[in-house]
Design an enzyme around this catalytic site. Sequence first.
Site, PDB file in Angstrom:
ATOM      1  N   LYS A  37      61.940  49.980  30.053  1.00  0.00           N
ATOM      2  CA  LYS A  37      60.662  49.991  30.774  1.00  0.00           C
ATOM      3  C   LYS A  37      59.430  49.651  29.917  1.00  0.00           C
ATOM      4  O   LYS A  37      58.365  49.374  30.475  1.00  0.00           O
ATOM      5  CB  LYS A  37      60.438  51.382  31.417  1.00  0.00           C
ATOM      6  CG  LYS A  37      61.378  51.674  32.563  1.00  0.00           C
ATOM      7  CD  LYS A  37      60.979  50.903  33.809  1.00  0.00           C
ATOM      8  CE  LYS A  37      62.069  50.802  34.827  1.00  0.00           C
ATOM      9  NZ  LYS A  37      62.758  49.507  34.889  1.00  0.00           N
ATOM     10  N   HIS A  64      70.427  38.985  36.272  1.00  0.00           N
ATOM     11  CA  HIS A  64      71.524  39.954  36.419  1.00  0.00           C
ATOM     12  C   HIS A  64      71.354  40.727  37.719  1.00  0.00           C
ATOM     13  O   HIS A  64      70.288  41.298  37.954  1.00  0.00           O
ATOM     14  CB  HIS A  64      71.535  40.931  35.244  1.00  0.00           C
ATOM     15  CG  HIS A  64      72.136  40.361  33.993  1.00  0.00           C
ATOM     16  ND1 HIS A  64      72.657  41.127  32.989  1.00  0.00           N
ATOM     17  CD2 HIS A  64      72.308  39.075  33.617  1.00  0.00           C
ATOM     18  CE1 HIS A  64      73.122  40.336  32.021  1.00  0.00           C
ATOM     19  NE2 HIS A  64      72.911  39.095  32.390  1.00  0.00           N
ATOM     20  N   TYR A 106      75.573  50.498  29.553  1.00  0.00           N
ATOM     21  CA  TYR A 106      74.985  51.697  28.938  1.00  0.00           C
ATOM     22  C   TYR A 106      76.118  52.714  28.846  1.00  0.00           C
ATOM     23  O   TYR A 106      76.647  53.136  29.874  1.00  0.00           O
ATOM     24  CB  TYR A 106      73.871  52.270  29.822  1.00  0.00           C
ATOM     25  CG  TYR A 106      72.625  51.415  29.894  1.00  0.00           C
ATOM     26  CD1 TYR A 106      72.544  50.328  30.760  1.00  0.00           C
ATOM     27  CD2 TYR A 106      71.514  51.710  29.113  1.00  0.00           C
ATOM     28  CE1 TYR A 106      71.388  49.554  30.840  1.00  0.00           C
ATOM     29  CE2 TYR A 106      70.349  50.943  29.181  1.00  0.00           C
ATOM     30  CZ  TYR A 106      70.297  49.859  30.042  1.00  0.00           C
ATOM     31  OH  TYR A 106      69.162  49.094  30.121  1.00  0.00           O
ATOM     32  N   TYR A 128      65.474  50.940  38.082  1.00  0.00           N
ATOM     33  CA  TYR A 128      65.846  49.983  37.028  1.00  0.00           C
ATOM     34  C   TYR A 128      65.252  48.610  37.302  1.00  0.00           C
ATOM     35  O   TYR A 128      64.750  47.949  36.390  1.00  0.00           O
ATOM     36  CB  TYR A 128      67.381  49.905  36.903  1.00  0.00           C
ATOM     37  CG  TYR A 128      67.824  49.205  35.638  1.00  0.00           C
ATOM     38  CD1 TYR A 128      67.870  49.889  34.425  1.00  0.00           C
ATOM     39  CD2 TYR A 128      68.174  47.856  35.658  1.00  0.00           C
ATOM     40  CE1 TYR A 128      68.246  49.249  33.256  1.00  0.00           C
ATOM     41  CE2 TYR A 128      68.561  47.208  34.490  1.00  0.00           C
ATOM     42  CZ  TYR A 128      68.596  47.916  33.294  1.00  0.00           C
ATOM     43  OH  TYR A 128      68.969  47.266  32.137  1.00  0.00           O
ATOM     44  N   PRO A 187      63.620  53.493  24.989  1.00  0.00           N
ATOM     45  CA  PRO A 187      64.039  52.196  25.537  1.00  0.00           C
ATOM     46  C   PRO A 187      65.179  52.271  26.554  1.00  0.00           C
ATOM     47  O   PRO A 187      65.538  51.254  27.140  1.00  0.00           O
ATOM     48  CB  PRO A 187      64.484  51.409  24.289  1.00  0.00           C
ATOM     49  CG  PRO A 187      64.737  52.438  23.246  1.00  0.00           C
ATOM     50  CD  PRO A 187      63.878  53.606  23.545  1.00  0.00           C
TER      51      PRO A 187
HETATM   52  P1  RFL Z   1      52.997  45.627  20.885  1.00  0.00           P
HETATM   53  O1  RFL Z   1      54.121  44.703  21.162  1.00  0.00           O
HETATM   54  O2  RFL Z   1      53.222  46.732  19.910  1.00  0.00           O
HETATM   55  O3  RFL Z   1      51.784  44.708  20.389  1.00  0.00           O
HETATM   56  C1  RFL Z   1      50.630  45.280  19.822  1.00  0.00           C
HETATM   57  C2  RFL Z   1      50.013  44.242  18.894  1.00  0.00           C
HETATM   58  O4  RFL Z   1      48.823  44.793  18.331  1.00  0.00           O
HETATM   59  C3  RFL Z   1      48.807  44.502  16.948  1.00  0.00           C
HETATM   60  N1  RFL Z   1      47.976  45.523  16.293  1.00  0.00           N
HETATM   61  C4  RFL Z   1      46.693  45.302  15.940  1.00  0.00           C
HETATM   62  N2  RFL Z   1      45.895  44.230  16.061  1.00  0.00           N
HETATM   63  C5  RFL Z   1      44.617  44.331  15.594  1.00  0.00           C
HETATM   64  N3  RFL Z   1      44.138  45.464  15.001  1.00  0.00           N
HETATM   65  C6  RFL Z   1      44.909  46.561  14.863  1.00  0.00           C
HETATM   66  N4  RFL Z   1      44.424  47.679  14.273  1.00  0.00           N
HETATM   67  C7  RFL Z   1      46.244  46.511  15.344  1.00  0.00           C
HETATM   68  N5  RFL Z   1      47.261  47.399  15.372  1.00  0.00           N
HETATM   69  C8  RFL Z   1      48.287  46.778  15.943  1.00  0.00           C
HETATM   70  C9  RFL Z   1      50.261  44.540  16.518  1.00  0.00           C
HETATM   71  O5  RFL Z   1      50.494  43.797  15.328  1.00  0.00           O
HETATM   72  C10 RFL Z   1      50.937  43.910  17.734  1.00  0.00           C
HETATM   73  O6  RFL Z   1      51.066  42.518  17.611  1.00  0.00           O
HETATM   74  O7  RFL Z   1      52.415  46.284  22.219  1.00  0.00           O
HETATM   75  P2  RFL Z   1      52.284  45.682  23.702  1.00  0.00           P
HETATM   76  O8  RFL Z   1      51.709  44.303  23.649  1.00  0.00           O
HETATM   77  O9  RFL Z   1      51.637  46.729  24.525  1.00  0.00           O
HETATM   78  O10 RFL Z   1      53.796  45.459  24.200  1.00  0.00           O
HETATM   79  C11 RFL Z   1      54.610  46.578  24.443  1.00  0.00           C
HETATM   80  C12 RFL Z   1      56.047  46.258  24.041  1.00  0.00           C
HETATM   81  O11 RFL Z   1      56.074  45.633  22.770  1.00  0.00           O
HETATM   82  C13 RFL Z   1      56.875  47.528  23.997  1.00  0.00           C
HETATM   83  O12 RFL Z   1      56.665  48.320  25.147  1.00  0.00           O
HETATM   84  C14 RFL Z   1      58.365  47.297  23.895  1.00  0.00           C
HETATM   85  O13 RFL Z   1      58.735  46.390  22.893  1.00  0.00           O
HETATM   86  C15 RFL Z   1      58.973  48.653  23.585  1.00  0.00           C
HETATM   87  N6  RFL Z   1      60.250  48.492  22.988  1.00  0.00           N
HETATM   88  C16 RFL Z   1      61.274  48.223  23.812  1.00  0.00           C
HETATM   89  N7  RFL Z   1      61.041  48.154  25.160  1.00  0.00           N
HETATM   90  C17 RFL Z   1      62.031  47.862  25.986  1.00  0.00           C
HETATM   91  O14 RFL Z   1      61.803  47.766  27.202  1.00  0.00           O
HETATM   92  N8  RFL Z   1      63.312  47.664  25.481  1.00  0.00           N
HETATM   93  C18 RFL Z   1      63.576  47.714  24.129  1.00  0.00           C
HETATM   94  O15 RFL Z   1      64.698  47.505  23.702  1.00  0.00           O
HETATM   95  C19 RFL Z   1      62.538  48.010  23.239  1.00  0.00           C
HETATM   96  N9  RFL Z   1      62.754  48.076  21.902  1.00  0.00           N
HETATM   97  C20 RFL Z   1      60.421  48.588  21.591  1.00  0.00           C
HETATM   98  C21 RFL Z   1      61.693  48.358  21.052  1.00  0.00           C
HETATM   99  C22 RFL Z   1      59.354  48.903  20.728  1.00  0.00           C
HETATM  100  C23 RFL Z   1      59.519  49.009  19.337  1.00  0.00           C
HETATM  101  N10 RFL Z   1      58.376  49.371  18.514  1.00  0.00           N
HETATM  102  C24 RFL Z   1      57.085  49.596  19.150  1.00  0.00           C
HETATM  103  C25 RFL Z   1      58.347  49.569  17.158  1.00  0.00           C
HETATM  104  C26 RFL Z   1      61.887  48.429  19.680  1.00  0.00           C
HETATM  105  C27 RFL Z   1      60.814  48.743  18.816  1.00  0.00           C
HETATM  106  C28 RFL Z   1      61.118  48.769  17.338  1.00  0.00           C
HETATM  107  C1  PHB Z   2      67.742  44.882  24.796  1.00  0.00           C
HETATM  108  O1  PHB Z   2      68.432  43.921  25.179  1.00  0.00           O
HETATM  109  O2  PHB Z   2      67.148  44.864  23.718  1.00  0.00           O
HETATM  110  C2  PHB Z   2      67.626  46.069  25.661  1.00  0.00           C
HETATM  111  C3  PHB Z   2      68.147  46.031  26.948  1.00  0.00           C
HETATM  112  C4  PHB Z   2      68.064  47.141  27.758  1.00  0.00           C
HETATM  113  C5  PHB Z   2      67.454  48.286  27.281  1.00  0.00           C
HETATM  114  C6  PHB Z   2      66.929  48.320  26.007  1.00  0.00           C
HETATM  115  C7  PHB Z   2      67.006  47.201  25.188  1.00  0.00           C
HETATM  116  O3  PHB Z   2      67.395  49.393  28.075  1.00  0.00           O
END
Ligand code: RFL
Ligand code: PHB
Length: 406
Positions: free
Chosen positions: A308, A83, A212, A401, A304
């Site tokens: 980032k 994009h 957004y 961004y 989110p």
């Molecule tokens: P993760 O993905 O949370 O992975 C951590 C892993 O560690 C495991 N774990 C353990 N393992 C062993 N022993 C323990 N005691 C443990 N405790 C936990 C977990 O099962 C998991 O597999 O962290 P990581 O790898 O640092 O990655 C970061 C990203 O996942 C995170 O920054 C993003 O997903 C944040 N986030 C979003 N970011 C965006 O940029 N756009 C989004 O739309 C977005 N939506 C989200 C999100 C994070 C969410 N969380 C944390 C609940 C939506 C949700 C629901």
């Molecule tokens: C998503 O596609 O899940 C998404 C994209 C942009 C954001 C957050 C989530 O800022």
Amino acid sequence: MGGISAPGGARTRTQVLIIGGGPSGLLLSQLLDLAGIDTVVLERRSRAHVLSRIRAGVLEQGTADLLRRAGAGGRMDKEGLVHDGVEIAFGEERLRIDLAGLTGGSTVMVYGQTEVTADLYAARDARAGVVIDQAEDVALFGLEGEAPHATFRRDGLTHRIDCDFIAGCDGFHGVSRRSIPADRLAGFELVYPFGWLGMLADVPPVSDELIYASGPRGFALCSMRSPTRSRYYIQCASDEEVSNWSDDRFWEALADHLPADVAAGLETGPAIEKSVAPLRSYVCETMRHGRLFLAGDAAHIVPPTGAKGLNLAASDIHYLSQALIDWYGREGRGGGEEAALVAYPQRALARVWKAERFSWWMTTLLHDLPERGAFGRRLQQAEFDYLKASRAARAALAENYVGLAY
Ligand code: RFL
Ligand code: PHB
């Protein structure tokens, strides 16, 4: 210790023990392996569970490049959507941010975290990487000495792994950050009084680019996973129950949050998934404690809105893998080890705080902030008008961004 054994033939000693098999842990494991450093990953959940989580959708160019360097970018380059622009809508007004034009050609890649994680698992499997799933009750020991170790339970047995370093990649609720003594931990937090309700559906996205949107009923985001799969979000209470949201109720609320011309183009269909994510900003500045290093969500959370979270996890892993590769290289040459390790938190935090600022700014620009009242809404309007009028303001948004350099 009695009852301690090696799980399924895995080693009882490794160089870097990685806690958490999400994107941070898998990427670190892959980059270190490519540099000849031995790792074991301990993941609390099953692989199927990790691969079913729907989270981020937008990758910065730096993240995409890092995945390519890790040998995990092949499918992303075939299936990901590049994009070069993104839209901000304020009430009925729409403003396109020309990401490429404002940044000298930078773009973002729309490719879901679920796919990134699947590609990283495939890359680890291809190199026979050791990823132990369903590792329960992980506990960390000896972090302040030179020979840390961890114990965990699996299949009813307690296991122990010794190592040189532990990488805490276990997300916000993991054990790693909690293993740092409270009086040594510097944490900074901002909790927002709202969350996002997300839904995934196999319908074509309403627009070719992300939108957004900020309206009188709050924030909404139109995103996508492919030309036939859409990801939509609306602002909700942070304790909202997903079960209160039928598909029809979600689609009606989404249409209500969007400019009329966007809402008119919405294609609706059954939801594949719905979930609520509370919004939070958090930084643990203690990203190193002795031989423990924190990375990704274990060290920091962003709302989110700026897309980032996953990208910050990737830049942490870039810095941490470099520090460890540097340390092992110097060890071979007999010294200078501390400098490589000390650099990690400093380099990571400099980028983390800038992403925290941007995510907070995007969040406060676009969400309904009842506690700020009519004055707050006028400020948001002024901010949007400034974006419309000023190329410099749009360039600042675009530069953040697409992701700051690292
Ligand atoms: P993760 O993905 O949370 O992975 C951590 C892993 O560690 C495991 N774990 C353990 N393992 C062993 N022993 C323990 N005691 C443990 N405790 C936990 C977990 O099962 C998991 O597999 O962290 P990581 O790898 O640092 O990655 C970061 C990203 O996942 C995170 O920054 C993003 O997903 C944040 N986030 C979003 N970011 C965006 O940029 N756009 C989004 O739309 C977005 N939506 C989200 C999100 C994070 C969410 N969380 C944390 C609940 C939506 C949700 C629901
Ligand atoms: C998503 O596609 O899940 C998404 C994209 C942009 C954001 C957050 C989530 O800022």
